[in-house]
Scaffold this active site. Sequence first.
Site, PDB file in Angstrom:
ATOM      1  N   ASP A 180      44.233  11.276  36.607  1.00 18.36           N
ATOM      2  CA  ASP A 180      45.236  12.118  37.272  1.00 18.36           C
ATOM      3  C   ASP A 180      46.119  11.280  38.197  1.00 18.36           C
ATOM      4  O   ASP A 180      45.677  10.261  38.731  1.00 18.36           O
ATOM      5  CB  ASP A 180      44.515  13.217  38.075  1.00 18.36           C
ATOM      6  CG  ASP A 180      45.460  14.349  38.443  1.00 18.36           C
ATOM      7  OD1 ASP A 180      46.494  14.528  37.766  1.00 18.36           O
ATOM      8  OD2 ASP A 180      45.165  15.065  39.430  1.00 18.36           O
ATOM      9  N   HIS A 219      53.502   8.650  32.972  1.00 17.05           N
ATOM     10  CA  HIS A 219      52.569   8.779  31.837  1.00 17.05           C
ATOM     11  C   HIS A 219      52.529   7.477  31.036  1.00 17.05           C
ATOM     12  O   HIS A 219      51.481   7.074  30.539  1.00 17.05           O
ATOM     13  CB  HIS A 219      52.979   9.950  30.944  1.00 17.05           C
ATOM     14  CG  HIS A 219      52.856  11.291  31.628  1.00 17.05           C
ATOM     15  ND1 HIS A 219      51.736  11.653  32.335  1.00 17.05           N
ATOM     16  CD2 HIS A 219      53.708  12.349  31.720  1.00 17.05           C
ATOM     17  CE1 HIS A 219      51.899  12.876  32.833  1.00 17.05           C
ATOM     18  NE2 HIS A 219      53.094  13.313  32.477  1.00 17.05           N
ATOM     19  N   LEU A 234      31.995   0.602  21.393  1.00 20.45           N
ATOM     20  CA  LEU A 234      32.391   1.552  22.437  1.00 20.45           C
ATOM     21  C   LEU A 234      32.872   2.835  21.764  1.00 20.45           C
ATOM     22  O   LEU A 234      33.748   2.796  20.904  1.00 20.45           O
ATOM     23  CB  LEU A 234      33.532   0.973  23.293  1.00 20.45           C
ATOM     24  CG  LEU A 234      34.176   1.939  24.301  1.00 20.45           C
ATOM     25  CD1 LEU A 234      33.188   2.341  25.400  1.00 20.45           C
ATOM     26  CD2 LEU A 234      35.430   1.320  24.937  1.00 20.45           C
TER      27      LEU A 234
HETATM   28  C1  IPE Z   1      43.689  17.385  34.723  1.00 21.34           C
HETATM   29  O1  IPE Z   1      44.770  17.096  35.536  1.00 21.34           O
HETATM   30  C2  IPE Z   1      44.039  17.145  33.284  1.00 21.34           C
HETATM   31  C3  IPE Z   1      44.286  15.761  32.890  1.00 21.34           C
HETATM   32  C4  IPE Z   1      44.199  14.699  33.652  1.00 21.34           C
HETATM   33  C5  IPE Z   1      44.616  15.569  31.514  1.00 21.34           C
HETATM   34  P1  IPE Z   1      45.770  18.233  36.040  1.00 21.34           P
HETATM   35  O2  IPE Z   1      46.806  17.551  36.838  1.00 21.34           O
HETATM   36  O3  IPE Z   1      46.233  19.043  34.889  1.00 21.34           O
HETATM   37  O4  IPE Z   1      44.809  19.134  36.938  1.00 21.34           O
HETATM   38  P2  IPE Z   1      45.172  20.082  38.170  1.00 21.34           P
HETATM   39  O5  IPE Z   1      46.311  20.970  37.738  1.00 21.34           O
HETATM   40  O6  IPE Z   1      45.564  19.207  39.309  1.00 21.34           O
HETATM   41  O7  IPE Z   1      43.905  20.818  38.464  1.00 21.34           O
HETATM   42  C1  IPE Z   2      47.641  13.343  34.631  1.00 21.20           C
HETATM   43  O1  IPE Z   2      48.664  13.099  35.516  1.00 21.20           O
HETATM   44  C2  IPE Z   2      48.103  13.300  33.193  1.00 21.20           C
HETATM   45  C3  IPE Z   2      48.218  14.619  32.548  1.00 21.20           C
HETATM   46  C4  IPE Z   2      47.800  15.751  33.050  1.00 21.20           C
HETATM   47  C5  IPE Z   2      48.830  14.643  31.231  1.00 21.20           C
HETATM   48  P1  IPE Z   2      49.570  14.269  36.078  1.00 21.20           P
HETATM   49  O2  IPE Z   2      50.739  14.448  35.168  1.00 21.20           O
HETATM   50  O3  IPE Z   2      48.777  15.492  36.325  1.00 21.20           O
HETATM   51  O4  IPE Z   2      50.065  13.646  37.442  1.00 21.20           O
HETATM   52  P2  IPE Z   2      50.211  14.405  38.834  1.00 21.20           P
HETATM   53  O5  IPE Z   2      48.888  15.011  39.147  1.00 21.20           O
HETATM   54  O6  IPE Z   2      51.276  15.421  38.670  1.00 21.20           O
HETATM   55  O7  IPE Z   2      50.594  13.322  39.801  1.00 21.20           O
HETATM   56 MG    MG Z   3      47.730  16.180  37.914  1.00 25.01          MG
END
Ligand code: IPE
Ligand code: IPE
Ligand code: MG
Length: 257
Positions: free
Chosen positions: A24, A41, A135
């Site tokens: 995240d 990303h 892995l």
């Molecule tokens: C969880 O992150 C999903 C992934 C990392 C793929 P999110 O950014 O979607 O989760 P919330 O919304 O903060 O709970």
């Molecule tokens: C996690 O990073 C990746 C996905 C959920 C695809 P985020 O896109 O949730 O990044 P933040 O949390 O908004 O910074």
């Molecule tokens: Mg996120």
Amino acid sequence: MPSGERAGGAGNALVPQHIAIIMDGNGRWAQARHRPRLIGHRAGARAVKRCVEFCLRRGVGALTLFAFSSENWERPTDEVSGLMKLFIGALDREVDELHRLGVRLRFIGERERFAASIRERMQHAETRTAGNARLHLNIAASYGGRQDIARAARELAGEVAAGRLQPEQIDAAALAQRVALSDLPLPDLFIRTGGELRISNFLLWQLAYTELWFTDALWPEVDAALLQTALDDFARRERRFGLTSAQLRPMGEGSQA
Ligand code: IPE
Ligand code: IPE
Ligand code: MG
């Protein structure tokens, strides 16, 4: 059952056999640089490579990465379509190299929600790497822990309806056999980057006794040093699985006298 193992060769450190990660913070990483979220990303994909290399070096047997949740489909269309392009690019670019390194790739989640072009690439990557065992790299994509458990329950209901199973036979073990990754050791260590202290519908069933580790570092910032910090922390934990400390220790060691 406890599934941590003493690492062979690398001293006496307790190395997790299976690490599960919520990657995240990509969006915030980009926003802090005044760049579009998709740049975050893309940087996140580079961190995935560092993470895989780290696991190969440390002898971690399985790595499960949360790449896209069932709920992430509701994000703005341009972010979702950008992520899909990124998946396609990563699959086209990385599968050969992962295969060469002995990585077995698998995807967990509701695959039917993806376009055929992505489903075909997933299938190809799985077939290509199916013979590898160095892995196990599991990508959770369009994955939700609740959906995973619901699917397992649906399978059990189907078996009952077909007369192959009695309702009394439905227990934790029966469910455990039908949720995702049932053939792998359960995750020993869970890591979430990005500072949020929640599970966000990741492996709800599988994380029951997993050690949790959170960091404020954003996913694109992740490197071997940070991952090593998590492993060092893990090695210091006492996993009791509901027992007492004394029960876990061999006779004579650490007695309560
Ligand atoms: C969880 O992150 C999903 C992934 C990392 C793929 P999110 O950014 O979607 O989760 P919330 O919304 O903060 O709970
Ligand atoms: C996690 O990073 C990746 C996905 C959920 C695809 P985020 O896109 O949730 O990044 P933040 O949390 O908004 O910074
Ligand atoms: Mg996120």
